[in-house]
Design a protein around this motif. Structure first.
Motif, PDB file in Angstrom:
ATOM      1  N   GLY A 250       6.788 111.312  73.562  1.00 12.10           N
ATOM      2  CA  GLY A 250       7.295 110.587  74.880  1.00 12.10           C
ATOM      3  C   GLY A 250       7.530 112.115  76.213  1.00 12.10           C
ATOM      4  N   SER A 251       8.188 111.357  77.661  1.00 10.21           N
ATOM      5  CA  SER A 251       8.381 112.425  78.390  1.00 10.21           C
ATOM      6  C   SER A 251      10.519 111.227  77.949  1.00 10.21           C
ATOM      7  N   LYS A 252      10.999 112.681  78.571  1.00  7.47           N
ATOM      8  CA  LYS A 252      12.272 111.821  78.666  1.00  7.47           C
ATOM      9  C   LYS A 252      12.990 110.459  78.130  1.00  7.47           C
ATOM     10  N   SER A 253      12.509 109.879  79.609  1.00 11.58           N
ATOM     11  CA  SER A 253      12.882 108.947  80.341  1.00 11.58           C
ATOM     12  C   SER A 253      11.806 107.897  79.875  1.00 11.58           C
ATOM     13  N   GLU A 254      11.042 107.865  78.786  1.00 12.04           N
ATOM     14  CA  GLU A 254       9.726 106.498  78.382  1.00 12.04           C
ATOM     15  C   GLU A 254      10.826 106.979  76.503  1.00 12.04           C
ATOM     16  N   ASN A 255      10.966 107.673  76.239  1.00 12.86           N
ATOM     17  CA  ASN A 255      12.034 108.289  74.824  1.00 12.86           C
ATOM     18  C   ASN A 255      12.892 107.438  75.384  1.00 12.86           C
TER      19      ASN A 255
ATOM     20  N   SER B 193       5.973 103.706  65.672  1.00  9.75           N
ATOM     21  CA  SER B 193       6.164 104.959  65.737  1.00  9.75           C
ATOM     22  C   SER B 193       5.750 105.230  67.271  1.00  9.75           C
ATOM     23  N   PHE B 194       5.708 105.719  68.583  1.00 10.71           N
ATOM     24  CA  PHE B 194       5.075 105.200  69.933  1.00 10.71           C
ATOM     25  C   PHE B 194       4.875 106.687  70.496  1.00 10.71           C
ATOM     26  N   VAL B 195       3.824 107.010  71.020  1.00  9.91           N
ATOM     27  CA  VAL B 195       3.070 108.231  71.279  1.00  9.91           C
ATOM     28  C   VAL B 195       2.837 107.719  73.063  1.00  9.91           C
TER      29      VAL B 195
ATOM     30  N   LEU C  66      14.845 104.195  72.832  1.00 13.73           N
ATOM     31  CA  LEU C  66      15.950 103.757  71.814  1.00 13.73           C
ATOM     32  C   LEU C  66      17.187 103.148  72.902  1.00 13.73           C
ATOM     33  N   ASP C  67      16.963 102.881  73.892  1.00 21.35           N
ATOM     34  CA  ASP C  67      17.520 101.786  74.393  1.00 21.35           C
ATOM     35  C   ASP C  67      17.174 100.001  74.189  1.00 21.35           C
ATOM     36  N   ARG C  68      15.943  99.990  73.975  1.00 23.03           N
ATOM     37  CA  ARG C  68      15.172  98.840  74.137  1.00 23.03           C
ATOM     38  C   ARG C  68      14.996  98.288  73.078  1.00 23.03           C
ATOM     39  N   VAL C  69      14.479  99.399  71.566  1.00 26.35           N
ATOM     40  CA  VAL C  69      14.261  98.919  70.437  1.00 26.35           C
ATOM     41  C   VAL C  69      15.393  99.701  69.192  1.00 26.35           C
TER      42      VAL C  69
ATOM     43  N   ASP D 207       6.259  99.466  78.547  1.00 20.74           N
ATOM     44  CA  ASP D 207       7.239  98.458  78.065  1.00 20.74           C
ATOM     45  C   ASP D 207       6.078  97.222  77.593  1.00 20.74           C
ATOM     46  N   ASP D 208       5.189  97.562  77.245  1.00 28.48           N
ATOM     47  CA  ASP D 208       4.332  96.369  76.138  1.00 28.48           C
ATOM     48  C   ASP D 208       4.384  97.114  75.093  1.00 28.48           C
ATOM     49  N   ALA D 209       4.488  97.988  75.255  1.00 28.56           N
ATOM     50  CA  ALA D 209       4.615  99.074  73.829  1.00 28.56           C
ATOM     51  C   ALA D 209       6.044  98.660  72.765  1.00 28.56           C
ATOM     52  N   ILE D 210       7.075  98.484  73.631  1.00 24.31           N
ATOM     53  CA  ILE D 210       8.131  97.805  73.756  1.00 24.31           C
ATOM     54  C   ILE D 210       7.927  96.227  73.007  1.00 24.31           C
TER      55      ILE D 210
END
Length: 536
Positions: free
Chosen positions: A390-395, A236-238, A399-402, A370-373
């Protein structure tokens, strides 16, 4: 939910199915399928309706069984298991007649249109469903519903680690469903081994990776297809952009329901460094809100399934190098482990490397998204679930990279709570999916059928000896396609392209195109008279 008939809620003692009976049960399931009765859609609907009433009548008994196996609160038994099955049944009963229809809305070259291509939906045969202990009713009966809907006969092997629920399932199935088509086999490793030694049209397994490898290896011996629903070290990402109080509350819920024994719940939470302390404060606030007198005295908190699983989870807490920042209490005699959060400084910590499958999880601080991913992809490249706050762009970036089997934005694993949407893993977290129509599809063979009329023989002349170069050339003209791109891979645009594509008049083959269309109309004219000849 309809009101059911009164059922004795006494839970029968666990009793394994005699090993000598298993071969006959499998043979009966195969014979029943070969009788063709399960292919009748109305027959399937009747069985599904009977299961609906079985679940209705046995709701209280299942609540009692789940309480006995997991100390699962009656509220949770409805919310996470029984209501989910009713939603699945409701959709299946409403849509099954549409699902079984031949699929004619398919793509194929126009030259095959007269053959009426279509795809039939046919049941695979006699199938085996192996359930899991953590959500023992839903994880057993949800795929079972799909097998019934598809027209298969089925043998269900519930988890022996939830013995009370297994016995009640057996009682209900034998009371409500066709006794020659649907069976429940109870037992442990010997009974599972005996079942895997039988020949099945498909095996559906829910559980851990170690047993999944045994199932897949055994299935490979007879080329039996499998669906594997497994787990994973779910991230999970926060980020600092998140609503921290909401994220803490929702993630705590996702890890405390069923005492965290949910394959979709987070194994660790990646939290941006600037907000780690605040996030921990919000977690503890929600913890005290959920359980004012502590989880152990709460009627709303379940227990670990058995001592073996308790010891496994406790070992994670005993060997971690991190700091416990919430909870930490355990009681082996009560199979109790409190909701526990450990702050770690390395993804090599046991709290991250091991799948907790319980109410314990870790916080891993990170600097940038990027570190979290990068960290998440290092821990597990194919988890079953992913949650991001997170923000819309972060989410969107996460989703795109994990990769994951499914994902939820701004909540804990809610993508798996919708009973009608496909659910499944990817890579190490499983293969195949189910729930709703996906369950029907999982036990269905898509059989392509064409019907070639006699009058088409003139058009099929190209395939008969002696082979004719002229017929072959005409066939290529009629069936050939022109690419919509040039030799550099660039897409062609503009009116000239459409003339070239449709008529061949925009390119160097304009002269040939006129002959192509002449032959096309001449062939259609000839086919029409050939058709009339056969009709007459």
């Amino acid at each position: 939910m309809a009101v059911g008939m009164a059922v004795d809620i006494t839970i029968p003692a666990f009793e394994a199915t005699p090993l000598d009976d298993i071969a006959q049960i499998a043979a009966t399931a195969r014979s029943s399928f070969q009788s063709q009765k399960t292919k009748d859609v109305e027959w399937r609907l009747v069985q599904l309706r009977k299961l609906y009433w079985g679940l209705t009548d046995y709701t209280e008994k299942f609540q009692a069984a789940l309480k006995k196996d997991l100390n699962k609160p009656p509220h949770d038994a409805i919310l996470t298991e029984i209501h989910h099955l009713f939603q699945d049944l409701d959709l299946t009963l409403k849509k099954l007649k549409d699902w079984v229809k031949d699929d004619k809305d398919i793509d194929y070259p126009w030259t095959f249109a007269a053959m009426k291509p279509r795809i039939r939906k046919e049941p695979l045969g006699a199938v085996l469903v192996i359930g899991a202990y953590n959500v023992p009713l839903m994880l057993s009966l949800a795929p079972f519903i799909g097998a019934m809907a598809a027209g298969c006969t089925a043998v269900l092997k519930p988890s022996e680690n939830a013995p009370a629920t297994a016995m009640v399932m057996k009682e209900m199935v034998e009371k409500y469903l066709d006794p020659s088509s649907f069976f429940v086999v109870n037992g442990a490793i010997p009974e599972s081994t005996a079942l895997l030694n039988e020949r099945w049209a498909k095996i559906f397994y829910t559980g851990n990776n170690a047993v999944a490898r045994i199932v897949a290896k055994k299935a490979a011996e007879t080329l039996t297809p499998v669906t594997l629903e497994l787990g994973g070290r779910n991230p999970s990402f926060v980020s600092k952009s998140a609503d921290l109080a909401l994220a803490a509350r929702r993630l705590l819920w996702g890890k405390t329901i069923n005492a965290g024994q949910i394959c979709l719940s987070q194994n660790y939470v990646l939290v941006q460094k600037e907000v780690v302390d605040d996030f921990i404060k919000f977690l503890n606030a929600s913890y005290h809100e959920f359980y004012p007198s502590g989880p152990q005295s709460s009627e709303d908190y379940a227990r670990i399934i058995n001592e073996r699983q308790f010891d496994r989870i406790k070992k994670m807490l005993d060997t971690t190098k991190g700091k416990i920042v919430m909870g930490g209490e355990t009681d082996r005699s009560d199979l109790y482990i409190s909701p526990t959060v450990v702050l770690v400084d390395s993804i090599d910590d046991p709290m991250v490397t091991e799948e907790s499958f319980g109410p314990v999880w870790s916080i891993v601080p990170f600097d940038t998204i990027d570190d979290a991913i990068r960290l998440a992809n290092t821990v597990d490249s194919t988890p079953l679930a992913l949650m991001t706050f997170g923000s819309k762009s972060e989410n969107a970036k996460i989703l795109d990279r994990v990769t994951s089997g499914g994902a939820t934005i701004n909540d804990a694993w809610m993508h798996g709570a919708i009973a009608t949407l496909p659910f499944g893993g990817v890579g190490e977290s499983g293969t195949g999916s189910y729930h709703g129509k996906a369950s029907f599809d999982g036990f269905t063979h898509r059989r392509t059928v064409v019907e070639v009329p006699g009058w088409m023989d003139k058009l099929l002349r190209v395939r008969y000896a002696p082979f004719s170069p002229a017929d072959f050339k005409r066939h290529l003209w009629l069936t050939g396609n022109r690419p919509g791109f040039d030799r550099d891979g660039k897409v062609l645009r503009g009116p000239a392209y459409w003339l070239w594509l449709v008529f061949g008049l925009g390119g160097p083959s304009a002269k040939g195109a006129l002959l192509r269309w002449t032959v096309l109309f001449a062939s259609a004219y000839a086919a029409f008279f050939q058709y009339r000849k056969y009709r007459i």
